[in-house]
Structures are given as C-alpha cells and as structure tokens.
Design a protein around this motif. Structure first.
Motif, PDB file in Angstrom:
ATOM      1  N   LEU A 131      20.289  -2.924  -0.167  1.00  0.00           N
ATOM      2  CA  LEU A 131      20.129  -3.610  -1.457  1.00  0.00           C
ATOM      3  C   LEU A 131      21.470  -3.954  -2.093  1.00  0.00           C
ATOM      4  N   GLN A 132      22.565  -3.547  -1.435  1.00  0.00           N
ATOM      5  CA  GLN A 132      23.906  -3.717  -1.997  1.00  0.00           C
ATOM      6  C   GLN A 132      23.983  -3.123  -3.402  1.00  0.00           C
ATOM      7  N   GLN A 133      23.389  -1.936  -3.572  1.00  0.00           N
ATOM      8  CA  GLN A 133      23.369  -1.264  -4.864  1.00  0.00           C
ATOM      9  C   GLN A 133      24.060   0.082  -4.777  1.00  0.00           C
ATOM     10  N   THR A 134      24.805   0.400  -5.835  1.00  0.00           N
ATOM     11  CA  THR A 134      25.464   1.686  -5.948  1.00  0.00           C
ATOM     12  C   THR A 134      25.115   2.280  -7.301  1.00  0.00           C
ATOM     13  N   SER A 135      24.703   3.542  -7.309  1.00  0.00           N
ATOM     14  CA  SER A 135      24.394   4.263  -8.545  1.00  0.00           C
ATOM     15  C   SER A 135      25.365   5.420  -8.681  1.00  0.00           C
ATOM     16  N   ASN A 136      25.873   5.628  -9.891  1.00  0.00           N
ATOM     17  CA  ASN A 136      26.777   6.740 -10.171  1.00  0.00           C
ATOM     18  C   ASN A 136      26.175   7.611 -11.258  1.00  0.00           C
ATOM     19  N   ILE A 137      26.180   8.920 -11.017  1.00  0.00           N
ATOM     20  CA  ILE A 137      25.645   9.891 -11.979  1.00  0.00           C
ATOM     21  C   ILE A 137      26.696  10.983 -12.122  1.00  0.00           C
TER      22      ILE A 137
END
Length: 186
Positions: A76-82
């Motif tokens: 999805l070419q997605q990056t999530s940062n938490i």
C-alpha cells in the motif's frame, strides 16, 4: 489482582531474565487478528530496537528505533509511526524492565513447562496488553501476544532463538535489508 509470594517470585525471575536479555535473533511465526499467518526473522536489541523482517509474499516490515514503532506496508506504500511508549511492545524493549509501578501485572498462569505473564501500562491500560510466554525451566521467552487498543490480538511465536548477538545498528533503519534476507519484489 493480589499477588501471592509465588507470583512475586516469578515476576522477579521474569524481570531478571528480561533485564539480562540484551539481544535476540529468532525466526518467528505471527498469527494476525484475522487469523492470517506470516513468518520471518526478528531481531531485538534492548533498549528500544526491534526489526521484524517478514518473508515474502508478506509486504510488511516492523521496526522500533529512537522511541518510535514503525509499521511499513509496501503493497500500500503506507508507513505508520506510533510512539513506542504507547505500545505494549515498549514494555519489553525498555532499558530497564520493571513489572511494577508504571507497569501492572494483570495475570499470571503456570502450566507444566510454561510461565505466562500479562502486563499493561498502569496509567493507560486501554492502550492494550502484552502477554509474555516463557518456557520454564529454564526460563526462556518463546512467545508473546499483543492485545491492542482496539482489542485485536496478534500472537508471535519465536523459533531457533539465539541470544546475545551484536547487530549492525543500520539493521534497525527501515532502508537496510539484511544480507541474505529474501527481498519482497513489491
């Protein structure tokens, strides 16, 4: 939960074990909340560093470094940062693991050859819980289950565990793919 003397002794043993566990490399099998299975290689270096390199065809990469947990989905070419401090895994990756004060033990189960501890962050139990499963004796981390804030459960089982290694620090940078690791064509 009222802790018995046996509970307190087991919690102390787990703290001693985790604080002595500075690094780890293992093959993992992950069961996602939807039942999907993924495999790959995990590296952990305390404090605060983790890499889950998923085998193809999985498009995922999970990294912890510099106080941030990063989840990358290449398809999805997605990056999530938490912030790592907002995740149950942050408890495991702390510089000094303490299972009291900022962390609350909410459950202890003993079975032949196994010890299981469930913990939450005392100030924010709604962020989820972490259940650590050890083979015992001797005490050795073999599995964990993360119950996230949305009550979704992810279970990770470790195989071929090697402790005590030293790893290239670039391993915990999402750009680098370890030599000899199959690369996802996506």
């Amino acid at each position: 939960m009222t802790l018995t003397p046996q509970d307190q002794a087991d919690i102390a043993r787990v703290e001693t074990y985790l604080n002595g566990l500075k690094s780890l490399k293992a093959h993992f099998l992950q069961v996602a909340p939807d039942g999907g299975l993924s495999e790959g290689t995990a590296w952990m270096e305390r404090p605060g560093r983790l890499r889950f390199q998923y085998d193809p065809p999985s498009p995922f990469l999970l990294l912890a470094s510099s106080g941030v947990l990063t989840f990358r989905d290449a398809s999805l070419q997605q990056t999530s940062n938490i912030p790592l401090s907002r995740t149950p895994l942050g408890i495991l990756l702390a510089e000094h693991v303490s299972l009291s004060g900022a962390v609350t033990v909410t459950g202890i189960q003993r079975q032949p050859g196994q010890l299981q501890l469930t913990v939450t962050r005392t100030a924010s139990p709604g962020d989820g819980s972490l259940t650590l499963i050890f083979s015992d004796p001797p005490l050795a981390l073999r599995q964990w289950t993360v119950l996230d804030a949305q009550r979704r459960e992810t279970r990770v089982t470790l195989y071929n565990v090697q402790t005590g290694g030293t790893y290239d620090q670039r391993l915990f940078d999402q750009i680098v793919i370890p030599a000899g690791t199959p690369q996802n064509p996506h």
